[in-house]
Design a protein around this motif. Structure first.
Motif, PDB file in Angstrom:
ATOM      1  N   ASP A 185      -2.434  -0.969  -4.375  1.00 41.45           N
ATOM      2  CA  ASP A 185      -2.434  -0.797  -5.825  1.00 41.45           C
ATOM      3  C   ASP A 185      -3.338  -1.831  -6.481  1.00 41.45           C
ATOM      4  O   ASP A 185      -3.193  -3.038  -6.249  1.00 41.45           O
ATOM      5  CB  ASP A 185      -1.007  -0.949  -6.366  1.00 41.45           C
ATOM      6  CG  ASP A 185      -0.858  -0.408  -7.782  1.00 41.45           C
ATOM      7  OD1 ASP A 185      -1.626  -0.855  -8.653  1.00 41.45           O
ATOM      8  OD2 ASP A 185       0.015   0.446  -7.993  1.00 41.45           O
ATOM      9  N   PRO A 186      -4.292  -1.408  -7.320  1.00 41.54           N
ATOM     10  CA  PRO A 186      -5.218  -2.350  -7.964  1.00 41.54           C
ATOM     11  C   PRO A 186      -4.535  -3.332  -8.910  1.00 41.54           C
ATOM     12  O   PRO A 186      -5.119  -4.360  -9.266  1.00 41.54           O
ATOM     13  CB  PRO A 186      -6.190  -1.430  -8.714  1.00 41.54           C
ATOM     14  CG  PRO A 186      -5.477  -0.134  -8.867  1.00 41.54           C
ATOM     15  CD  PRO A 186      -4.591  -0.012  -7.673  1.00 41.54           C
ATOM     16  N   GLN A 187      -3.283  -3.043  -9.344  1.00 44.76           N
ATOM     17  CA  GLN A 187      -2.582  -3.966 -10.226  1.00 44.76           C
ATOM     18  C   GLN A 187      -2.261  -5.297  -9.540  1.00 44.76           C
ATOM     19  O   GLN A 187      -1.968  -6.287 -10.215  1.00 44.76           O
ATOM     20  CB  GLN A 187      -1.285  -3.334 -10.728  1.00 44.76           C
ATOM     21  CG  GLN A 187      -1.479  -2.176 -11.692  1.00 44.76           C
ATOM     22  CD  GLN A 187      -0.148  -1.706 -12.239  1.00 44.76           C
ATOM     23  OE1 GLN A 187       0.305  -2.177 -13.283  1.00 44.76           O
ATOM     24  NE2 GLN A 187       0.483  -0.782 -11.535  1.00 44.76           N
TER      25      GLN A 187
ATOM     26  N   GLU B 185      -9.386  -9.423 -11.793  1.00 43.91           N
ATOM     27  CA  GLU B 185     -10.851  -9.482 -11.796  1.00 43.91           C
ATOM     28  C   GLU B 185     -11.305 -10.930 -11.783  1.00 43.91           C
ATOM     29  O   GLU B 185     -10.798 -11.766 -12.534  1.00 43.91           O
ATOM     30  CB  GLU B 185     -11.398  -8.755 -13.021  1.00 43.91           C
ATOM     31  CG  GLU B 185     -11.189  -7.251 -12.974  1.00 43.91           C
ATOM     32  CD  GLU B 185     -11.908  -6.540 -14.111  1.00 43.91           C
ATOM     33  OE1 GLU B 185     -12.619  -7.237 -14.871  1.00 43.91           O
ATOM     34  OE2 GLU B 185     -11.746  -5.317 -14.238  1.00 43.91           O
TER      35      GLU B 185
ATOM     36  N   SER C 118       0.848  -1.201   0.000  1.00 46.09           N
ATOM     37  CA  SER C 118       0.000   0.000   0.000  1.00 46.09           C
ATOM     38  C   SER C 118       0.879   1.245   0.000  1.00 46.09           C
ATOM     39  O   SER C 118       2.047   1.207   0.409  1.00 46.09           O
ATOM     40  CB  SER C 118      -0.927   0.010   1.221  1.00 46.09           C
ATOM     41  OG  SER C 118      -0.173  -0.052   2.422  1.00 46.09           O
TER      42      SER C 118
ATOM     43  N   SER D 155     -12.852  -9.152  -7.304  1.00 47.71           N
ATOM     44  CA  SER D 155     -11.446  -9.355  -7.640  1.00 47.71           C
ATOM     45  C   SER D 155     -10.795 -10.187  -6.545  1.00 47.71           C
ATOM     46  O   SER D 155     -11.345 -10.347  -5.449  1.00 47.71           O
ATOM     47  CB  SER D 155     -10.717  -8.013  -7.791  1.00 47.71           C
ATOM     48  OG  SER D 155     -10.782  -7.279  -6.579  1.00 47.71           O
TER      49      SER D 155
ATOM     50  N   ASN E  64     -17.625  -7.266 -10.853  1.00 43.02           N
ATOM     51  CA  ASN E  64     -17.367  -6.390  -9.704  1.00 43.02           C
ATOM     52  C   ASN E  64     -16.675  -7.106  -8.540  1.00 43.02           C
ATOM     53  O   ASN E  64     -16.814  -6.699  -7.386  1.00 43.02           O
ATOM     54  CB  ASN E  64     -18.667  -5.750  -9.203  1.00 43.02           C
ATOM     55  CG  ASN E  64     -19.312  -4.872 -10.259  1.00 43.02           C
ATOM     56  OD1 ASN E  64     -18.615  -4.197 -11.027  1.00 43.02           O
ATOM     57  ND2 ASN E  64     -20.640  -4.876 -10.313  1.00 43.02           N
TER      58      ASN E  64
ATOM     59  N   VAL F 299      -3.562   2.878   0.586  1.00 46.28           N
ATOM     60  CA  VAL F 299      -4.295   2.380  -0.575  1.00 46.28           C
ATOM     61  C   VAL F 299      -3.474   1.283  -1.262  1.00 46.28           C
ATOM     62  O   VAL F 299      -2.302   1.486  -1.575  1.00 46.28           O
ATOM     63  CB  VAL F 299      -4.603   3.516  -1.570  1.00 46.28           C
ATOM     64  CG1 VAL F 299      -5.327   2.961  -2.802  1.00 46.28           C
ATOM     65  CG2 VAL F 299      -5.434   4.598  -0.892  1.00 46.28           C
TER      66      VAL F 299
ATOM     67  N   PHE G   2      -4.346  -7.055  -8.040  1.00 46.38           N
ATOM     68  CA  PHE G   2      -5.557  -7.874  -8.058  1.00 46.38           C
ATOM     69  C   PHE G   2      -5.894  -8.302  -9.483  1.00 46.38           C
ATOM     70  O   PHE G   2      -5.465  -7.690 -10.459  1.00 46.38           O
ATOM     71  CB  PHE G   2      -6.743  -7.098  -7.474  1.00 46.38           C
ATOM     72  CG  PHE G   2      -6.607  -6.797  -6.005  1.00 46.38           C
ATOM     73  CD1 PHE G   2      -7.146  -7.657  -5.063  1.00 46.38           C
ATOM     74  CD2 PHE G   2      -5.938  -5.656  -5.580  1.00 46.38           C
ATOM     75  CE1 PHE G   2      -7.024  -7.382  -3.706  1.00 46.38           C
ATOM     76  CE2 PHE G   2      -5.808  -5.377  -4.229  1.00 46.38           C
ATOM     77  CZ  PHE G   2      -6.355  -6.250  -3.289  1.00 46.38           C
TER      78      PHE G   2
END
Length: 472
Positions: A384-386, A390, A377, A396, A394, A382, A388
């Motif tokens: 990083d969404p990378q 999908e 984070s 992940s 909606n 936060v 995860f």
């Protein structure tokens, strides 16, 4: 085998229709959990286990149970033997150690290290201890209440023996706190009140959390005279000939000591998950995939089949195989440790490197091959969404990563493979000696993936051959 099961010719034929109950938010502590005798007449108001409804305990009325108070003046009674089986019965060698006092930590594990920042626990298990017991031993190391519960089993038997009494072990919960228990058993009446006491025949689930966030363990490895650790083919001719002895098709289980000369075996038993908390935590170990065996690993000639086996540590010269029964999570046989699809091409390429020793460092309880990528984070917390992938509409899940140790004599590197398209692969210089090294590698993997997730497809076999300066 569970109480009431009917078996015929080695097959389970029927199970009784015992009641399955869920007891939510039970407080477990010294004040709420009481040790009682199975034949207790509570305050002269009546027997907790009335003979008219439950005659099966009459030959062991002096055996111990744990009683927990429930709302509405009801109670839950768990025989101590069932409590011991449930919380410590992950392998026969673990439970044997508890029943043979004095209990020493070194008989269960030889090294333990906890990272207090992230709650990661590393264990090196003692000889003969199965990886199926790693989580239980992790709790014994971390929780003083659990260790005291383990000590109580043997010390209670010694006390009874010293006073020449019948030996009934005492068992306690290996934790204090709130939990939800699921158990099969039977409701009994008390003092003319119906369904006042629930006697447990089989504990099925306990929700109390284990005192670690993740667990990595190493199994015991013998060191031979050449200093090589656990390398097949490096043992003596006698050791290799002993390993060649086959099992008889109708092998019996004997109540005697196993042989000192026969190699021990592990037999697995699959049951439903006992602890929901562990299904959310990563538990993993090392696993040898490819071994460079210069000796050819040729086993000596045909020895007669071994006709008998026995649980516990060996201690005799009889031809009885020492066996350890290990309880694993029940899975669909078709889904037991298949190679994840993203990893299959890499495994095929690694299989070409038969001149090297290759170990999987991330054999997990989830899929047998990978662990979730480390969740990094920023300064605002936060993630990083990378990191995860999908996983439906909606939703992940964390990317998975596999780490392999590749060794050539004194040279040692680690290969990390991240679940991505194309595969993200990275080599790291390591020595394989530091317990924290694998965690440091996983941290580097996450950082490197975020820095360069667009790496091109690489032929892993060619890359490793180039690193070790082999001809391609």
């Amino acid at each position: 085998m569970r109480i009431g099961d009917l078996w015929l010719n080695g097959q389970l034929k029927a199970q009784p229709g015992y009641e399955l109950e869920e007891f939510q938010d039970i407080d477990i502590d010294r004040d709420s959990a009481h040790l009682i005798k199975a034949g207790l007449n509570l305050d002269d108001k009546g027997f907790l286990l009335p003979m008219s409804e439950h005659p099966w305990h009459m030959n062991c009325t002096q055996s111990y149970c744990v009683m927990l108070n429930l709302p509405d003046n009801r109670r839950l009674i768990i025989p101590c033997m069932e409590l011991i089986r449930f919380y410590f019965g992950s392998s026969s060698n673990l439970i044997t150690a508890l029943f043979l006092p004095p209990l020493n930590r070194t008989s269960l594990y030889t090294r333990a290290a906890l990272n207090k920042i992230n709650g990661r626990l590393s264990l090196q298990l003692a000889e003969h201890i199965s990886g199926a017991s790693a989580a239980d031993i992790g709790r014994l190391h971390m929780d003083a209440t659990a260790w005291q519960a383990a000590l109580t089993i043997g010390t209670s038997m010694l006390a009874s023996s010293g006073m020449r009494q019948s030996i009934y072990p005492q068992g306690l919960f290996p934790f204090e706190g709130t939990t939800t228990l699921i158990a099969a058993g039977k409701w009994l009446s008390f003092a003319d009140k119906a369904r006042a006491t629930f006697i447990v025949y089989s504990l099925r689930s306990c929700s109390h959390a284990f005192p670690f966030k993740s667990l990595r363990y190493e199994k015991y490895r013998t060191t031979n005279s050449n200093g090589e650790i656990g390398r097949p083919g490096s043992g003596s001719t006698k050791e290799r000939s002993l390993k060649s002895a086959k099992e008889a098709q109708t092998q019996s289980l004997e109540e005697r000591d196993g042989s000192n000369s026969l190699a021990s075996k592990t037999k697995t038993i699959r049951m439903e998950p006992r602890f929901p908390d562990l299904t959310k935590k990563s538990i993993w170990k090392d696993k040898s995939l490819v071994n460079n065996d210069s000796t050819g690993n040729k086993y000596a000639g045909a020895a007669p089949p071994v006709q008998a086996a026995a649980v516990g540590q060996p201690g005799s010269e009889q031809r009885i195989r020492s066996v350890d029964f290990s309880v694993l999570i029940n899975r669909d046989p078709s889904q037991r440790w298949p190679v994840p699809n993203f990893l299959k091409p890499a495994i095929m390429q690694l299989s070409e490197l038969n001149q090297l020793n290759i170990e999987l460092l991330t054999e997990s309880e989830e899929d047998g091959w990978t662990v979730p990528i480390l969740m990094l984070s920023d300064e605002d917390g936060v993630i990083d969404p990378q990191l995860f992938i999908e996983n439906g509409t909606n939703t992940s899940r964390p990317r998975r990563v596999a780490v392999f140790a590749i060794k050539n004599q004194t040279e040692h590197i680690s290969l990390a493979i991240v679940e991505s398209i194309p595969l993200h692969t990275k080599l790291y210089a390591t020595n394989g000696q530091n317990t924290e090294e694998i965690f440091e590698t996983l941290s580097c993997v996450a950082n490197d993936y975020l820095a360069r997730p667009e790496l091109e497809e690489t032929n892993i076999a060619d890359l490793v051959n180039w690193v070790f300066d082999f001809e391609i």
